[in-house]
Design a protein around this motif. Structure first.
Motif, short mmCIF file in Angstrom:
data_model
loop_
_atom_site.label_atom_id
_atom_site.label_comp_id
_atom_site.label_asym_id
_atom_site.label_seq_id
_atom_site.Cartn_x
_atom_site.Cartn_y
_atom_site.Cartn_z
N THR A 141 17.27 2.99 27.16
CA THR A 141 15.91 3.44 27.42
C THR A 141 15.27 4.00 26.15
O THR A 141 15.93 4.21 25.12
CB THR A 141 15.90 4.54 28.49
OG1 THR A 141 16.59 5.69 27.96
CG2 THR A 141 16.60 4.07 29.76
N ALA A 142 13.97 4.28 26.25
CA ALA A 142 13.27 4.92 25.13
C ALA A 142 13.89 6.28 24.82
O ALA A 142 13.98 6.68 23.65
CB ALA A 142 11.79 5.07 25.47
N GLU A 143 14.36 6.98 25.84
CA GLU A 143 15.02 8.27 25.62
C GLU A 143 16.34 8.08 24.87
O GLU A 143 16.69 8.88 24.00
CB GLU A 143 15.26 8.98 26.95
CG GLU A 143 13.99 9.46 27.64
CD GLU A 143 13.20 8.32 28.30
OE1 GLU A 143 13.78 7.23 28.53
OE2 GLU A 143 12.00 8.52 28.55
N ASP A 144 17.08 7.02 25.23
CA ASP A 144 18.32 6.71 24.51
C ASP A 144 18.03 6.43 23.04
O ASP A 144 18.75 6.89 22.15
CB ASP A 144 19.02 5.50 25.12
CG ASP A 144 19.52 5.74 26.53
OD1 ASP A 144 19.90 6.90 26.83
OD2 ASP A 144 19.53 4.79 27.32
N ARG A 187 17.56 10.42 16.34
CA ARG A 187 17.77 11.77 15.85
C ARG A 187 19.18 11.96 15.29
O ARG A 187 19.37 12.54 14.22
CB ARG A 187 17.50 12.79 16.97
CG ARG A 187 16.02 12.90 17.36
CD ARG A 187 15.76 14.11 18.22
NE ARG A 187 16.44 14.02 19.52
CZ ARG A 187 15.90 13.49 20.61
NH1 ARG A 187 14.67 12.97 20.56
NH2 ARG A 187 16.57 13.47 21.74
N ALA A 210 15.45 7.43 21.24
CA ALA A 210 15.04 8.65 20.55
C ALA A 210 16.23 9.52 20.22
O ALA A 210 16.33 10.10 19.12
CB ALA A 210 14.04 9.42 21.41
N ARG A 211 17.18 9.62 21.15
CA ARG A 211 18.38 10.43 20.93
C ARG A 211 19.22 9.82 19.79
O ARG A 211 19.74 10.54 18.93
CB ARG A 211 19.17 10.50 22.23
CG ARG A 211 20.36 11.43 22.23
CD ARG A 211 20.81 11.77 23.63
NE ARG A 211 20.93 10.60 24.47
CZ ARG A 211 20.14 10.35 25.52
NH1 ARG A 211 19.16 11.19 25.84
NH2 ARG A 211 20.32 9.27 26.25
N GLU A 238 8.01 9.46 14.41
CA GLU A 238 8.92 9.76 15.52
C GLU A 238 9.58 11.13 15.41
O GLU A 238 9.96 11.71 16.44
CB GLU A 238 10.00 8.67 15.61
CG GLU A 238 9.49 7.28 15.85
CD GLU A 238 8.77 7.14 17.18
OE1 GLU A 238 9.10 7.89 18.12
OE2 GLU A 238 7.87 6.28 17.28
#
Length: 323
Positions: free
Chosen positions: A11-14, A20, A16-17, A228
């Motif tokens: 996912t987009a959350e994956d 980082r 982003a994590r 980002e």
């Protein structure tokens, strides 16, 4: 026509994590590095498409020439009912394989796997429209980890084209080949595109073109971090560098700070210090010899069966079977 599917496992959350974690690791090591996977936002993907059309960048044209000649041979040798493609999705090279497998009469299913959900949705819709008899099932996932989740089968051909395998470090390549082998049954196939060792000056020109497109592509990763991670890189203050590492037989792309800098990455609560001339390695692109491809595949449990070259001998397409 059956409706195409899109399965989202990354996912987009994956993303982003992972961004980082990668950036924190890379910018706190010495020497600094960034993963090439973060080049490919919308602007980066557009820049890369321009790179593939440059006179200095031969890889895309060379691989396409090989596929135009061998696609029917590949279809007849593999008899694949399912084509699994890592990346790409709707490119002309993909269609050469789809057309040959369809003509051979075995193809039932196309499974493209890509980390970009938007790119994959466009690819899935385009293929489903042009190949209405196919079951099309896109999987949004990282190609280095997503294969283990693919549905089981006995007649699959996994295609990994474009020379992208060269972006992985040797240990990463070993893990990647092992993950493909673990996902396949004996007798299933891997089609692999690899750029070959050649004159270093020519290789450097392919990654440092006269018109500066690759330089902009390289610097674009800093723009991604600015957007980002709320960083304040000044991309124009970093010089694009492409070097041949003769010992490792790979090209290294780097970004070299042209003055001392302190960069704040607000979302990471991180400050990155750069001395004048300090570099960030942003990509390796390994170049191969037949023996290395054969041996690395054999270690993972594949047998190299066929090795095809373009006219100039610049690029290789290899077909290996899972033992």
């Amino acid at each position: 026509m059956s409706e195409p599917e899109l399965i989202v496992r990354f996912t987009a959350e994956d993303a982003a994590r992972e961004l980082r974690a990668d950036v924190r690791a890379g910018l706190t090591e010495d020497p600094k590095w960034l993963s090439p996977k973060w080049f490919y936002d919308a602007e980066g993907s557009e820049l890369f498409e321009r790179i593939t059309e440059l006179p200095e960048y031969y890889q895309t044209r060379a691989e396409q020439q090989i596929l135009q000649r061998t696609a029917m041979d590949i279809a007849e040798l593999t008899g694949a009912g399912t084509l699994v493609e890592l990346g790409s999705g709707s490119s002309e090279k993909t269609r050469l394989l789809l057309d040959a497998l369809r003509k051979h009469g075995t193809l039932r299913r196309f499974v493209p796997l890509d980390v970009s959900g938007s790119a994959l949705r466009a690819a899935v819709d385009a293929i489903a429209l042009d190949y209405p008899e196919l079951q099309v099932r896109g999987v949004v996932d990282d190609f280095t980890s997503g294969l283990a989740a693919l549905d089981a089968g006995t007649d699959r051909l996994v295609a990994f084209l474009g020379g992208t395998i060269g972006n992985l470090l040797p240990a990463e390549r070993a893990d990647f080949f092992a993950s493909i082998r673990a996902a396949l049954q004996p007798g299933e196939w891997l089609l692999l595109g690899t750029d070959l060792v050649k004159d270093p000056d020519r290789l450097v020109r392919a990654y440092d073109d006269a018109s500066g497109v690759t330089a902009e592509f390289n610097r674009n990763v800093l723009r991604v971090l600015n957007r980002e991670l709320r960083a304040d890189f000044a991309p124009e203050q970093f010089r694009h560098v492409a070097l041949w590492n003769a010992e490792q037989e790979w090209i290294e792309m780097r970004l070299r700070a042209e003055r001392p800098m302190r960069v704040e990455l607000a979302d990471l609560a991180l400050t990155a210090e750069f001395a004048e001339g300090e570099e960030i390695r942003t990509e390796i692109s390994a170049k191969f010899r037949r023996e290395r491809v054969r041996d690395e595949l054999a270690t993972a449990g594949f047998e190299l069966r066929h090795w095809w070259l373009d006219d100039a001998g610049d690029f290789a397409l290899s077909l290996a079977v899972a033992r």
